[in-house]
Structure formats: C-alpha cells, structure tokens
Design a protein around this motif. Structure first.
Motif, PDB file in Angstrom:
ATOM      1  N   ARG A 225     -17.651 -17.314  34.920  1.00  9.96           N
ATOM      2  CA  ARG A 225     -17.085 -16.369  35.880  1.00  9.96           C
ATOM      3  C   ARG A 225     -18.141 -15.420  36.428  1.00  9.96           C
ATOM      4  N   GLU A 226     -19.133 -15.073  35.603  1.00 11.35           N
ATOM      5  CA  GLU A 226     -20.162 -14.137  36.056  1.00 11.35           C
ATOM      6  C   GLU A 226     -21.208 -14.861  36.908  1.00 11.35           C
ATOM      7  N   SER A 227     -22.063 -14.092  37.544  1.00 12.59           N
ATOM      8  CA  SER A 227     -23.061 -14.649  38.463  1.00 12.59           C
ATOM      9  C   SER A 227     -24.078 -15.499  37.727  1.00 12.59           C
ATOM     10  N   ALA A 228     -24.447 -16.610  38.336  1.00 10.54           N
ATOM     11  CA  ALA A 228     -25.490 -17.496  37.803  1.00 10.54           C
ATOM     12  C   ALA A 228     -26.022 -18.336  38.954  1.00 10.54           C
ATOM     13  N   GLY A 229     -27.171 -18.946  38.736  1.00 16.95           N
ATOM     14  CA  GLY A 229     -27.743 -19.804  39.763  1.00 16.95           C
ATOM     15  C   GLY A 229     -28.861 -20.653  39.233  1.00 16.95           C
ATOM     16  N   VAL A 230     -29.304 -21.575  40.071  1.00 16.21           N
ATOM     17  CA  VAL A 230     -30.381 -22.498  39.715  1.00 16.21           C
ATOM     18  C   VAL A 230     -31.706 -21.745  39.692  1.00 16.21           C
ATOM     19  N   GLY A 231     -32.455 -21.897  38.584  1.00 16.48           N
ATOM     20  CA  GLY A 231     -33.793 -21.327  38.509  1.00 16.48           C
ATOM     21  C   GLY A 231     -34.837 -22.293  39.014  1.00 16.48           C
ATOM     22  N   ASP A 232     -35.045 -23.394  38.279  1.00 16.89           N
ATOM     23  CA  ASP A 232     -36.044 -24.390  38.695  1.00 16.89           C
ATOM     24  C   ASP A 232     -35.830 -25.672  37.901  1.00 16.89           C
TER      25      ASP A 232
ATOM     26  N   GLY B  59     -22.583  -9.858  31.608  1.00 24.54           N
ATOM     27  CA  GLY B  59     -21.869  -8.936  32.486  1.00 24.54           C
ATOM     28  C   GLY B  59     -22.727  -7.954  33.250  1.00 24.54           C
ATOM     29  N   ASP B  60     -24.045  -8.031  33.115  1.00 21.53           N
ATOM     30  CA  ASP B  60     -24.954  -7.138  33.833  1.00 21.53           C
ATOM     31  C   ASP B  60     -25.596  -7.933  34.959  1.00 21.53           C
ATOM     32  N   ALA B  61     -25.066  -7.778  36.155  1.00 25.61           N
ATOM     33  CA  ALA B  61     -25.526  -8.583  37.278  1.00 25.61           C
ATOM     34  C   ALA B  61     -26.916  -8.198  37.763  1.00 25.61           C
ATOM     35  N   MET B  62     -27.461  -7.078  37.294  1.00 25.86           N
ATOM     36  CA  MET B  62     -28.796  -6.662  37.712  1.00 25.86           C
ATOM     37  C   MET B  62     -29.891  -7.215  36.812  1.00 25.86           C
TER      38      MET B  62
ATOM     39  N   GLU C  49     -31.090  -2.962  29.185  1.00 24.54           N
ATOM     40  CA  GLU C  49     -31.215  -3.211  30.615  1.00 24.54           C
ATOM     41  C   GLU C  49     -32.607  -3.748  30.934  1.00 24.54           C
ATOM     42  N   LEU C  50     -32.852  -4.985  30.506  1.00 22.04           N
ATOM     43  CA  LEU C  50     -34.114  -5.664  30.785  1.00 22.04           C
ATOM     44  C   LEU C  50     -33.798  -7.034  31.370  1.00 22.04           C
ATOM     45  N   GLY C  51     -34.383  -7.322  32.509  1.00 20.45           N
ATOM     46  CA  GLY C  51     -34.083  -8.570  33.188  1.00 20.45           C
ATOM     47  C   GLY C  51     -35.198  -9.586  33.092  1.00 20.45           C
ATOM     48  N   LEU C  52     -34.851 -10.838  33.417  1.00 18.68           N
ATOM     49  CA  LEU C  52     -35.794 -11.942  33.484  1.00 18.68           C
ATOM     50  C   LEU C  52     -35.602 -12.643  34.826  1.00 18.68           C
ATOM     51  N   ALA C  53     -36.669 -13.235  35.338  1.00 15.69           N
ATOM     52  CA  ALA C  53     -36.599 -13.955  36.605  1.00 15.69           C
ATOM     53  C   ALA C  53     -37.457 -15.212  36.527  1.00 15.69           C
ATOM     54  N   VAL C  54     -36.945 -16.316  37.025  1.00 18.84           N
ATOM     55  CA  VAL C  54     -37.694 -17.573  37.036  1.00 18.84           C
ATOM     56  C   VAL C  54     -38.697 -17.551  38.184  1.00 18.84           C
TER      57      VAL C  54
ATOM     58  N   LYS D 273     -19.153  -8.815  43.968  1.00 19.53           N
ATOM     59  CA  LYS D 273     -18.205  -8.185  43.041  1.00 19.53           C
ATOM     60  C   LYS D 273     -18.889  -7.920  41.696  1.00 19.53           C
ATOM     61  N   ALA D 274     -19.632  -8.929  41.204  1.00 20.13           N
ATOM     62  CA  ALA D 274     -20.331  -8.774  39.926  1.00 20.13           C
ATOM     63  C   ALA D 274     -21.353  -7.641  39.995  1.00 20.13           C
ATOM     64  N   MET D 275     -22.064  -7.537  41.111  1.00 19.83           N
ATOM     65  CA  MET D 275     -23.031  -6.447  41.265  1.00 19.83           C
ATOM     66  C   MET D 275     -22.340  -5.095  41.264  1.00 19.83           C
ATOM     67  N   ASP D 276     -21.222  -4.994  41.948  1.00 23.06           N
ATOM     68  CA  ASP D 276     -20.496  -3.719  41.987  1.00 23.06           C
ATOM     69  C   ASP D 276     -19.956  -3.342  40.609  1.00 23.06           C
ATOM     70  N   ARG D 277     -19.489  -4.333  39.840  1.00 25.70           N
ATOM     71  CA  ARG D 277     -19.026  -4.025  38.486  1.00 25.70           C
ATOM     72  C   ARG D 277     -20.163  -3.484  37.634  1.00 25.70           C
ATOM     73  N   THR D 278     -21.375  -4.023  37.845  1.00 24.98           N
ATOM     74  CA  THR D 278     -22.540  -3.534  37.113  1.00 24.98           C
ATOM     75  C   THR D 278     -22.903  -2.115  37.547  1.00 24.98           C
ATOM     76  N   LEU D 279     -22.933  -1.870  38.852  1.00 24.79           N
ATOM     77  CA  LEU D 279     -23.335  -0.563  39.360  1.00 24.79           C
ATOM     78  C   LEU D 279     -22.349   0.542  38.979  1.00 24.79           C
ATOM     79  N   LEU D 280     -21.066   0.222  39.038  1.00 22.20           N
ATOM     80  CA  LEU D 280     -20.048   1.247  38.842  1.00 22.20           C
ATOM     81  C   LEU D 280     -19.412   1.199  37.464  1.00 22.20           C
ATOM     82  N   GLY D 281     -19.721   0.165  36.686  1.00 19.25           N
ATOM     83  CA  GLY D 281     -19.232   0.114  35.316  1.00 19.25           C
ATOM     84  C   GLY D 281     -17.873  -0.523  35.156  1.00 19.25           C
ATOM     85  N   GLY D 282     -17.385  -1.241  36.180  1.00 21.67           N
ATOM     86  CA  GLY D 282     -16.092  -1.893  36.076  1.00 21.67           C
ATOM     87  C   GLY D 282     -15.503  -2.158  37.442  1.00 21.67           C
TER      88      GLY D 282
END
Length: 600
Positions: A147-154, A170-173, A209-214, A502-511
């Motif tokens: 249900r949460e955001s995901a996508g192809v890396g490589d 649940g943290d879209a950022m 709050e630490l992210g990773l990127a491909v 929507k997922a980004m807004d839930r992350t920014l606003l907390g729900g």
C-alpha cells in the motif's frame, strides 16, 4: 519580440541519454516544434528524428540498453496516468510495450541489456505500489505489492538481481532497499515470491529518519556491487553495497554538500556530482586509490551528467546569467540546436539571512538598470524537497527585464543544505517555510533592495501552495499573489491526489486528515482565505493529478463569495504545460495581472 519571450522560444535540449551497448544511439527532449517532445539522435550519422508528437508534449522516455527501442510514457493530457509505449529507434509504429499491464502512474522502469527482461513499477489509487517482471515479452509477473510508496531501483547488469526502493515503514521521505533474485535469464524465481537476497533499511523500521537511494548496479556482468546514496553523516553521499557478499564500503568523498554519483563504464571509478550552496561541481573518484579529481567545469549548475565510453563527461550546464548548453570535457558543445539563442540575464547574488531555524540562503537578482528599492517578486520553488540554484530560468529573467528584483528562498524543507534542513519540514507544514520567507522578506526591505509596498509572492506547485498560504497567514506582507498549480484546500487535495502524494502528505503531517485534522487545518490555505487582502491570480491544469482542480475551485469559490479581487486561468493540461505558446501566455497573463494591481 521582447527578450523575455525569446528565452521561452529559444531552442532547448536536455542532456542526451545514450544506449549502454549502442552509445551512438541517443535520446533527448527538445522544444524545436514549440512543444517539448522526444527526439532520437544517431551520433554516427548525425541524423535527428522527432519520436513523439502529442498535443500536450512528451518528456518521459528512455532507450533500451541495446539501442533498438525507444520507450515513452503515454498519459492523457498531462494526467500522468497511462502505459508505456515503444518505438523502433530508426522509426516506425508505436506499440504498447507491456500489453498485460493496465494503465497506472509510473513508478520506475528497468530494461535488461539483452532485451529479454523488463521491470515495470506501477502505482494506482486502488492497490498502491506494485512491481512486475516481464521476460521475453511474455505475461508480466507481479513480484512486489504494498500500500505504501515503492518503485523500481535498478536491474543488475546480468539481469540476475533487482533492487526495489520502498517505504513499507510509512515514511515516504526515507526509502529502504530490498534486493530480489531473478534467474540468469531474467525470469523471477519462485514466480510471485522471488527470493529476497538482502535488505538495507537505515530507518530501522521507521524509528530513524535516514533514507537510502539507488544510484545503480555496477555496469559489469557478474558484478553485484550496488551504488547507494545514504544520509548517515547528515547529508546525501554515496557508498557501495554488495547485497550478495553482505558488505558495505564507505567512500572518502569529504565534501560539505550533498553528493550523488554514477559509475564509469568499466566500473573502476565514479562520476561524483557535488551540490553545495546552490552550485554544482563534478569530480572523478577512483575506487582503487580513493583519489578525488576535479572535473573542470564553469561555475554554475549541472542538470545531469554522464560518462561516455571514451571517458569524456557530458553535462548540461547553465547559470542564472547564461542559458543552458550541453557541454563535454573534451571541450566541445555536444548538442547545439539551430535557431536564435536565448538572451542572457543577470547573475545572482547570495544572501544569508538569520531565520528562526538557522541561516536561510536566498538567491537575489537585481534589474540591470535602476536603483532600489525595486518592486520585487519572491519566486518560491516547488517540491518541497527541491532547491533553487544558480541556474538559468526564463520566468525570473522576464520579471527582471520588466524592472523587478527577484528573490528565491531555499526555505527549510529544501535540499542541498543537509538532512536536518530538509527534514525540518514536519507537522507545521507550510508555516515553517513561511517563517523563513518572512525573514528574507524583512532583510530585502531593510537592505533597501525591495519596496515593501510592491512585493509579489509567487510560485508554482508547492511554491503556489506557499503563495496562497502566505497571502492568508501574512496578509499585510504582500501586495499581490500569483499561484500556479497550487495546493489550495489541503484536505480535498489529499483525497483527490495521486497515491504517492498521499503517502508524502501522511509523512509530512503525521497522518491522514481524519487522523490529524488540526494539522491539515493549520496547513491549509483554505483556512486563512478570508484573511487574504492582496489580489490573487491562480492558474491550474484541469487534468492535474498532483494539485487537482476540485480543491482549487473550493478556494476560488471562497474568494468569490466575498468579492475578493482575483482571477483564475484554467488550461487543458496537467501539472504545468509542455507547450511553449501556453507557457508564454501564462506568464503574460501573470505579468498583466501584477501590473494592474501593483502600485506604479
């Protein structure tokens, strides 16, 4: 024709992408016909050919690694909802690339080198995110869904490994990574449940709050090294992760700003792009010696760079004063479209202003003639996870031609100033950015740059949202507001927008709006619309999936109910237009509105 219009009409090209195994086959975007479309370029013959031709333009495309096919995304009038098409590189009929997949929002695409494996990321409002593998043009097999955001890396060079960026925590950022095993021919092992080779999650399940990127697998068969961006030291920087060996290798890239990288063609070195204080630098990093060698480029901004098979670097460069050009470290201009060149503009000055959350960086441009204080446009960038840079932009240059100063603010939430600055944008969304904009506004007035009675607040997308919010929260500060494709009613926008947002807004606003109604209320321009005193100009795309039209109409209805001075321009496209005449029309309407409502 005035200079400002010439800048819009001047021929533009993107950085050409080339096929990995057929580097003479390239693909780029150009506005040569007056609409931004995809073009192929055979470097061996010099032949260039328009690939797409749609009323609202096309910019989302790529080449297959063997150079035989051009893939492009086919949506409807800018709504970003559609399917992938493909066309032979020499030209021919467009065909649906993956017939077994229904229309969706795109969430990444990876094409195998042998032309046998395709990985398609999708997103829909009904089902969330999914990833599908297609082998030998057969039926697509779903290998991931959440249900949460995901996508192809490589996809690895030999097509045996697939990496997915996901936000199941649940943290879209801040994304985590999952590597799946595909067999050597590219088919998913275990059908819909392929083997998970490894996981990498710096969020620790969403508690950090630490992210990773491909950034890409090594371009060598049998090499399982994956270049990954991480934030462990307070900024974006690269490391090498081998998910098969289970090793992580840090890199000695001690630069103060955010760092991204990509592989040299033989996998022995990295091309490093360093973004710091609104400018970019390029370096070569030798993996064997850890030597970091500067790639000499002019001062300014780089909008993409790549390493050719001969080791030369091609990059798209510009500055606020000089229009973009595709250059090479070999000393030549790579792609110089025919036609009248865009006139230049004035350089930017840096302003550092103390704000409530730390020093705020603003980019300032003064008209070429006249003495301040000037009428001033605060041009607020979108994103919000983006930043303004020392790069050429036609709209600010147009305001400068008309005697306005232009100020662009890299408020908290902007990228390029460290993780803490970007991640400060939480819960008090919009209000935080406005505090930084207010601090820069006070500086601009106190320094004698800006006339306090002739201040225009303007922006597009998130910048349009901050414009409407600012007109209501700071009603005495601004004389006129100009908002393009804005968020105007945050609750309705949430319910109507695409699932990834929507997922980004839930992350920014907390729900959701139902879970944290007070935060959505406090961050919504609609809450403050009755306090707006400045005349308001709004432009909106009727097919916009990011800032949908219904929530704009709700805001406009409230302005109209109390006869507040406003104008609305609706156009038949999505989140902005790819048609040059339409862009010129919109800026002309904005300028005319400002002239009519601003003190002379």
């Amino acid at each position: 024709m005035p200079d400002w219009e010439k800048r819009f009409r001047a021929p533009r090209v993107s950085l050409p992408e080339w096929a990995q195994d057929a580097p003479d086959h390239s693909l780029f975007v150009s506005n040569a016909t007056g609409t931004y479309e995809l073009y192929s370029w055979d470097r061996s013959t010099g032949e260039q050919r328009q690939v797409t031709d749609r009323p609202n333009g096309t910019t989302d495309g790529t080449l297959s690694p063997d150079g035989r096919w051009i893939w492009w995304f086919n949506d409807s009038d800018g709504d970003e909802f559609g399917v992938w098409m493909r066309q032979p590189f020499p030209g021919g009929q467009d065909t649906e690339a993956v017939p077994g997949l229904a229309p969706s929002y795109p969430a990444g695409l990876a094409l195998g080198r042998g032309g046998r494996t395709v990985v398609v990321g999708r997103s829909t409002d009904e089902h969330g995110s999914s990833v599908h593998v297609v082998r030998d043009e057969g039926e697509p097999v779903e290998v991931y869904r959440h249900r949460e955001s995901a996508g192809v890396g490589d996809l690895s060079h030999d097509e045996s490994l697939l990496v997915i960026e996901h936000t199941e925590h649940g943290d879209a950022m801040h994304s985590a990574l999952r590597v799946l095993r595909l067999d050597t021919a590219g088919a998913p092992t275990g059908a819909a449940s392929p083997q998970v080779v490894a996981e990498l999650d710096d969020t620790e399940g969403g508690t950090k709050e630490l992210g990773l990127a491909v950034m890409g697998f090594a371009p060598v068969d049998g090499d399982t090294r994956l270049l990954v961006g991480h934030q462990r030291r307070g900024r974006w920087e690269p490391m090498i992760w081998d998910p098969v060996a289970g090793t992580e290798t840090g890199l000695s890239v001690d630069l103060p700003g955010d760092v991204s990288a990509e592989w040299y063609p033989d996998g022995s070195a990295l091309l490093v792009e360093h973004s710091f204080e609104a400018r970019d630098e390029l370096f070569r990093y030798d993996l064997a010696t850890a030597a970091l060698t500067r790639v000499e480029i002019p001062a300014g901004s780089v909008s993409g760079a790549g390493v050719r098979p001969d080791g030369s670097v091609e990059y798209l460069w510009s500055s606020a004063a000089e229009p973009p050009v595709v250059r090479s470290t070999s000393g030549r201009v790579v792609l110089d479209p025919p036609g009248t060149k865009a006139p230049g503009s004035v350089p930017v000055e840096d302003a550092w202003v103390e704000g409530p959350g730390g020093r705020v960086h603003a980019l300032v441009q003064r008209p070429a003639r006249g003495e301040g204080p000037f009428p001033t446009v605060f041009e607020i960038h979108g994103g919000p996870t983006w930043h303004d840079s020392d790069a050429f932009a036609a709209a600010p240059a147009a305001w400068l031609d008309h005697g306005f100063a232009v100020v662009r603010v890299n408020y908290r939430g902007s990228t390029g100033y460290g993780r803490a600055w970007t991640d400060a944008l939480k819960h008090r969304v919009g209000l935080i950015e406005l505090e930084d904009i207010a601090a820069v506004r006070a500086w601009a007035v106190d320094s004698g740059l800006a006339d306090p009675e002739r201040l225009v607040l303007s922006g597009g997308s998130w910048g349009g949202y901050l414009t409407l919010l600012g007109l209501g929260v700071q009603p005495e500060a601004w004389a006129v507001g100009v908002a393009a494709v804005p968020v105007a009613d945050y609750v309705t926008a949430y319910h109507d927008e695409m699932e990834a947002l929507k997922a980004m807004d839930r992350t920014l606003l907390g729900g959701t709006p139902e879970e944290v109604p007070e935060r959505f209320r406090d961050s919504s321009p609609l809450t403050y619309v009755d306090a707006v005193r400045a005349p308001v100009y709004i432009s909106a795309g009727v097919n916009d999936p990011r800032c949908p039209i219904r929530q704009v109409e709700n805001y406009v209805d409230r302005l109209a109910a109390r006869a507040a001075p406003h104008e609305v321009y609706r156009y038949d496209a999505g989140h902005g237009s790819l048609v040059v005449d339409e862009r010129i029309k919109q800026l002309r309407l904005e300028m005319d509105f400002v002239r009519r409502h601003l003190k002379p």
